[in-house]
Design an enzyme around this catalytic site. Sequence first.
Site, PDB file in Angstrom:
ATOM      1  N   ILE A  96       0.867  -1.175   0.000  1.00 16.76           N
ATOM      2  CA  ILE A  96       0.000   0.000   0.000  1.00 16.76           C
ATOM      3  C   ILE A  96       0.907   1.229   0.000  1.00 16.76           C
ATOM      4  O   ILE A  96       1.929   1.255   0.698  1.00 16.76           O
ATOM      5  CB  ILE A  96      -0.921  -0.021   1.245  1.00 16.76           C
ATOM      6  CG1 ILE A  96      -1.875  -1.216   1.122  1.00 16.76           C
ATOM      7  CG2 ILE A  96      -1.676   1.288   1.390  1.00 16.76           C
ATOM      8  CD1 ILE A  96      -2.713  -1.469   2.355  1.00 16.76           C
ATOM      9  N   HIS A 113      -5.436  -4.125 -11.195  1.00 16.58           N
ATOM     10  CA  HIS A 113      -6.090  -4.845 -10.092  1.00 16.58           C
ATOM     11  C   HIS A 113      -6.964  -5.963 -10.660  1.00 16.58           C
ATOM     12  O   HIS A 113      -7.717  -5.743 -11.602  1.00 16.58           O
ATOM     13  CB  HIS A 113      -6.938  -3.882  -9.257  1.00 16.58           C
ATOM     14  CG  HIS A 113      -7.566  -4.554  -8.084  1.00 16.58           C
ATOM     15  ND1 HIS A 113      -6.848  -4.878  -6.953  1.00 16.58           N
ATOM     16  CD2 HIS A 113      -8.820  -5.016  -7.876  1.00 16.58           C
ATOM     17  CE1 HIS A 113      -7.641  -5.497  -6.099  1.00 16.58           C
ATOM     18  NE2 HIS A 113      -8.845  -5.602  -6.631  1.00 16.58           N
ATOM     19  N   LEU A 148      -7.459   2.985  -1.585  1.00 18.94           N
ATOM     20  CA  LEU A 148      -6.878   1.711  -2.029  1.00 18.94           C
ATOM     21  C   LEU A 148      -7.703   1.108  -3.164  1.00 18.94           C
ATOM     22  O   LEU A 148      -8.901   0.877  -3.004  1.00 18.94           O
ATOM     23  CB  LEU A 148      -6.823   0.721  -0.851  1.00 18.94           C
ATOM     24  CG  LEU A 148      -6.314  -0.684  -1.204  1.00 18.94           C
ATOM     25  CD1 LEU A 148      -4.838  -0.658  -1.575  1.00 18.94           C
ATOM     26  CD2 LEU A 148      -6.570  -1.662  -0.061  1.00 18.94           C
TER      27      LEU A 148
HETATM   28  C1  GRF Z   1      -1.888  -9.503 -11.078  1.00 19.94           C
HETATM   29  O1  GRF Z   1      -2.987 -10.361 -11.077  1.00 19.94           O
HETATM   30  C2  GRF Z   1      -2.277  -8.146 -10.579  1.00 19.94           C
HETATM   31  O2  GRF Z   1      -3.568  -7.776 -10.919  1.00 19.94           O
HETATM   32  C3  GRF Z   1      -2.166  -8.333  -9.095  1.00 19.94           C
HETATM   33  O3  GRF Z   1      -1.015  -9.110  -8.927  1.00 19.94           O
HETATM   34  C4  GRF Z   1      -0.860  -9.942 -10.058  1.00 19.94           C
HETATM   35  C5  GRF Z   1       0.543  -9.790 -10.551  1.00 19.94           C
HETATM   36  O4  GRF Z   1       0.882 -10.780 -11.481  1.00 19.94           O
HETATM   37  N1  GRF Z   1      -2.177  -7.080  -8.406  1.00 19.94           N
HETATM   38  P1  GRF Z   1       2.284 -10.742 -12.219  1.00 19.94           P
HETATM   39  O5  GRF Z   1       3.360 -10.598 -11.156  1.00 19.94           O
HETATM   40  O6  GRF Z   1       2.284  -9.589 -13.171  1.00 19.94           O
HETATM   41  O7  GRF Z   1       2.396 -12.056 -12.923  1.00 19.94           O
END
Ligand code: GRF
Length: 221
Positions: A96, A113, A148
């Site tokens: 965060i 996200h 957030l």
């Molecule tokens: C993704 O699903 C993103 O949305 C989340 O963490 C994951 C990261 O995946 N916040 P990567 O490390 O890019 O494979």
Amino acid sequence: MPRHATRVAVLISGEGSNLQALIDAAQAGQLGASLVTVVSNRSAARGLERARAAGIEALHLAPTRGQERADYDAALAALLGPREPDLIVLAGFMRILSPQLVELYQGRMLNLHPSLLPKYPGLDTHRRVLEAGDQWHGATVHFVTDELDGGPAVVQYRLPVLADDTESSLAQRVHKGEHIILPRAVSWFAAGRLRLAGGSVMLDGRALEAPVSVDEGGSLE
Ligand code: GRF
């Protein structure tokens, strides 16, 4: 990789498959931006190897024991500042951010996200979608604000939840979509098509009333 005026710093914590999607788009000449540095809070992040393999600076900034969030973020800002990023991309950065860091890069920071925000900010989104019996799930790229996972959304990838979906099948399908929408949003920003103005997302000079949406199997222009 071709060099571009728009300088992008990518923050990661793990696998870095979304970083890889950015690298692939850059190498294919589709990003219109230069990936200048990758920073991870975890040394073991596979994404750091991906960055190095692509010839991109890969930095590890570990939080020290008991360190205040604001102090870690100040160290992060000190690392990023001299690299003069135009855009910071949070691609699976599992921390965060302090209000100070968010303020510093207001309008110049995108987060990815794994849910159809505003549904399911925070963690365990795939599980929560299954528990709620939702019919749709997906991923969102949004500008980062103090709230957030709450800033104005730019683009979403939507997929129908199938009867036999599990957390892991959803995670896989969501990832696939993330790899489409994240490079696209970055390329819009780099081309000067995307910006944040007074809390609204502007794309091609018009305020978006809803995020751009792409369905599984569909494509983005
Ligand atoms: C993704 O699903 C993103 O949305 C989340 O963490 C994951 C990261 O995946 N916040 P990567 O490390 O890019 O494979």
